[in-house]
Motif scaffolding. Structure first.
Motif: not given
Length: 607
Positions: A366-374
């Motif tokens: 989920d951290a990778e997805v969150s980083q991409m959204r940022e």
């Protein structure tokens, strides 16, 4: 070598009073064993956002209570640093053209190099954001940049010693070290100030928004002192200092002022809310995700990469052209094409960056997805920053570079009733009206005009509304300057040589005080347009991206000032050493048209 590097980093971290970097992004900030009174930002609770008030760790009893004007007490150290830095910067920037003309460079080349100084100061902001994210943090980067500033201004003072003027040493100080130092401070200091606010409440968020207006107010306190006294002192001398020593003495005083401000900023270290180093750069995240999307076959990602490369090329070519003194029409066309196509390559794909999803075909966490959204929040900001900044800068650059040249060929003599002989002012003195407009009108605009406009409209003033109010006022400023130039050119010539125009150029019989009107209008426009863009860049992205968004704001300014330097070279036939032989108003009309075109684009991309 790795061990030496580790020791050097430990030494720098300790010297800058910064905590050691966390081993990984998921760990809380470690605290060095010192009796310190600071706040550490912990981004382990990633869902609250890097830098969120909820993630503050308190060590000791820092004084972040609200003081005068609703400003946290520690913010005054930051604001004092900003006032002094802007005093020094605008003193050097406001005298650079005159000094270069003094040592024999032409008016058009001096103007192009002056614009190049702005370009370099802003283009290095991207690198400064990387240093803040990965090495020194915002506080450490500002402190280190301040030390570099002192050295750069000191070199300028040495290079200006009468009879021993050295253009190479002057360029090393003002076009080498000074841009690095300015970028380090400008990319981080406003965000460092905003970080001192607790935004968990509506009152805190409102106070933080007000801080950006106060910060811009502080900028113009420093600029006002620079233009109101020091630029004229540098060109004319006074108080027992001969005219020929004016530049050297002024720059020496600026070096001392910057040294004092660094000491004051350092003395407040125990009260700052300080981010731990993230250990990785927001810029690296953006590059990683965009290149991954390009490898996955995204045409938009490839277009964005090509656009950024073209923009970097346009800045590099404009800087090279300014140093070479080239006014080749082919180079001008190449730079304009690179900049124009490059901006399209950034604005179009970033306007709808959903294509970035392709960078994570198989996300591992989920951290990778969150980083991409940022990263997506940052990319969505770029079209607004590019169109808005270029639109307003087209008008602002007229004031920054051409208004003072125009004023220099007007009657710059002032006859105070208590003095037997007139004072001969510098053309950049009248920039004081811009600073006065911001200092005087900011409280009036935020406290009276805006609330009344909101009451009339029945809604808050949005980003677009405030920006276009400023654009309208800025267009009026440039239009008035163009009209004054046409009047000045047909006025009688006085038998008095101007002290800030190229040697041998005489004043026209029209008071330079008229230039305070366009300067004042531009200052009023900045309250609406510039402050709005700065605040939008801070609030419209994820907190992890704020340093990079601030740096990007200045990078876009580098593209704009680079284009202006090329424009100045291209118009050299119409902007000769003696403006009576040219048509400066052509440049004004051209920039008004450019501003309107980019203003329409800004309206289209603003969401």
């Amino acid at each position: 070598q790795a061990e030496k590097g580790s020791r050097m980093y430990s030494f720098i971290s300790k010297y800058l009073r910064r905590p050691a970097r966390a081993a990984s992004k998921s760990e809380a900030c470690p605290i060095i064993e010192e009796d310190r009174t600071v706040f550490m930002l912990d981004d382990s609770q990633h869902e609250n956002g890097y830098g969120a008030a909820e993630n503050l760790k308190k060590v000791g009893d820092a004084d972040n209570s609200m003081g005068a004007m609703g400003i946290p007490a520690v913010c005054w150290y930051i604001l004092i640093m900003e006032v002094c830095e802007r005093l020094v910067f605008y003193t050097l920037n406001g005298t650079q053209e005159f000094f270069l003309e003094h040592v024999g460079l032409s008016l058009s080349r001096s103007g192009a190099l002056n614009a190049t100084m702005w370009t370099l100061c802003t283009v290095w902001a991207i690198g400064a954001s990387w240093v803040a994210d990965t090495l020194l943090g915002r506080y450490g980067t500002v402190l280190a940049a301040g030390a570099i500033y002192v050295v750069g201004v000191g070199l300028a003072a040495l290079a200006a010693i009468p009879g021993r003027e050295n253009v190479i040493v002057y360029f090393v100080g003002t076009l080498g070290l000074l841009p690095l130092a300015t970028a380090g401070i400008k990319a981080n200091i406003s965000n460092l100030g905003a970080d001192q606010y607790d935004t968990s409440t509506a009152e805190g968020r409102a106070a933080q928004e007000k801080f950006f207006s106060i910060f811009y107010f502080a900028i113009n306190v420093g600029a006002g002192a620079a233009y109101g006294f020091f630029t004229t002192f540098a060109t004319s001398g006074g108080f027992g200092v001969p005219r020929e020593n004016g530049y050297a003495v002024t720059y020496l005083v600026m070096a001392a002022c910057m040294m004092a401000s660094v000491g004051i900023f350092y003395s407040g270290r125990n009260g700052y809310r300080i981010h731990c180093n993230k250990g990785e750069s927001s810029l690296a995240w953006v590059i990683q995700h965009v290149t991954a999307a390009a490898r996955a076959g995204s045409g938009q990602a490839m277009t964005l990469i090509a656009g950024m490369l073209l923009l970097i090329a346009s800045v590099g070519l404009s800087v090279a052209g300014a140093f070479a003194g080239s006014s080749d029409i082919r180079q001008t066309l190449i730079v304009c094409i690179c900049a124009s196509v490059g901006m399209l390559g950034v604005v179009i794909p970033c306007n709808t960056p959903e294509w970035l999803d392709r960078s994570l075909a198989n996300p591992s966490s989920d951290a990778e997805v969150s980083q991409m959204r940022e990263v997506q929040t940052f990319l969505k900001l770029l079209p607004v920053l590019f169109t808005g900044t270029v639109a307003f800068s087209a008008l602002y650059n007229c004031m920054q570079f051409w208004y003072q040249q125009q004023a220099c060929q007007m009657n710059v003599m002032l006859r105070p009733p208590f003095m037997s002989s007139p004072i001969i002012l510098s053309g950049s003195f009248f920039n004081l009206a811009d600073c006065v407009a911001i200092i005087v009108m900011t409280p009036f605009v935020t406290g009276h005009i805006n609330p009344r406009l909101e009451a009339m409209l029945g809604r808050p003033l949005g980003t677009g509304t405030k920006f276009f109010i400023g654009m309208g006022i800025a267009c009026a400023s440039v239009f008035l300057a163009a009209s004054l130039e046409q009047v000045r050119r047909v006025a009688d010539i006085l038998p008095i040589e101007s002290n800030c125009a190229p040697p041998g150029v005489q004043m026209s019989d029209i008071s330079a005080l008229w230039m305070t009107c366009p300067y004042f209008l531009m200052g009023l426009a900045e309250i609406y347009s510039q402050v709005t863009l700065i605040h939008h860049a801070y609030t419209s992205v994820h907190p992890t991206m704020r340093t990079l968004s601030s740096a990007s704001f200045f990078f876009v300014q580098s593209v704009s000032s680079g284009l202006f330097a090329v424009e100045t070279s291209a118009l050299s036939a119409h902007i000769p050493n003696d403006l009576n032989d040219g048509n400066l108003e052509y440049g004004y009309w051209m920039n008004i048209i450019l501003a309107l075109l980019f203003g329409i684009a800004f309206m289209a991309v603003l969401k």
